[in-house]
Write a protein that holds these residues in place. Structure first.
Motif, PDB file in Angstrom:
ATOM      1  N   GLU A  21       0.830  -1.200   0.000  1.00 10.07           N
ATOM      2  CA  GLU A  21       0.000   0.000   0.000  1.00 10.07           C
ATOM      3  C   GLU A  21       0.869   1.256   0.000  1.00 10.07           C
ATOM      4  N   LYS A  23       3.832   1.512  -1.309  1.00  8.61           N
ATOM      5  CA  LYS A  23       4.409   1.640  -2.653  1.00  8.61           C
ATOM      6  C   LYS A  23       3.409   2.264  -3.610  1.00  8.61           C
ATOM      7  N   ILE A  24       2.135   1.851  -3.512  1.00  6.39           N
ATOM      8  CA  ILE A  24       1.106   2.394  -4.404  1.00  6.39           C
ATOM      9  C   ILE A  24       0.900   3.880  -4.131  1.00  6.39           C
ATOM     10  N   VAL A  25       0.842   4.259  -2.865  1.00 11.43           N
ATOM     11  CA  VAL A  25       0.679   5.665  -2.513  1.00 11.43           C
ATOM     12  C   VAL A  25       1.872   6.480  -3.002  1.00 11.43           C
ATOM     13  N   ILE A  27       3.823   5.819  -5.551  1.00 10.74           N
ATOM     14  CA  ILE A  27       3.767   5.913  -7.015  1.00 10.74           C
ATOM     15  C   ILE A  27       2.780   6.985  -7.445  1.00 10.74           C
ATOM     16  N   PHE A  28       1.586   7.010  -6.826  1.00 11.63           N
ATOM     17  CA  PHE A  28       0.598   8.020  -7.194  1.00 11.63           C
ATOM     18  C   PHE A  28       1.047   9.425  -6.806  1.00 11.63           C
ATOM     19  N   CYS A  29       1.710   9.565  -5.668  1.00 15.61           N
ATOM     20  CA  CYS A  29       2.237  10.883  -5.280  1.00 15.61           C
ATOM     21  C   CYS A  29       3.313  11.340  -6.256  1.00 15.61           C
ATOM     22  N   ALA A  31       3.588  10.423  -9.402  1.00 16.43           N
ATOM     23  CA  ALA A  31       2.950  10.738 -10.681  1.00 16.43           C
ATOM     24  C   ALA A  31       2.279  12.108 -10.619  1.00 16.43           C
ATOM     25  N   GLY A  32       1.627  12.415  -9.520  1.00 15.37           N
ATOM     26  CA  GLY A  32       0.995  13.725  -9.374  1.00 15.37           C
ATOM     27  C   GLY A  32       2.015  14.843  -9.365  1.00 15.37           C
TER      28      GLY A  32
END
Length: 52
Positions: A21, A23-25, A27-29, A31-32
């Protein structure tokens, strides 16, 4: 790094934290952040009263 961060968070909050979880957060941060930096580079950073 994520395992250490998950261990520290689980000890601080006394809750189970999964490294996937985190790692996913992350990655999205990332990308943003990348998209916002690209937008600033493309359109310029104008903080004046122009948009209003």
């Amino acid at each position: 790094m994520f395992a250490t961060l998950a261990r520290a968070l689980s000890q601080a909050t006394r809750a189970e934290v999964d490294t996937e979880e985190l790692k996913i957060v992350a990655i999205f941060c990332g990308a943003g952040l990348l998209l916002s930096l690209l937008a600033v580079m493309a359109f310029g950073l104008s903080l004046g009263a122009e948009p209003f």
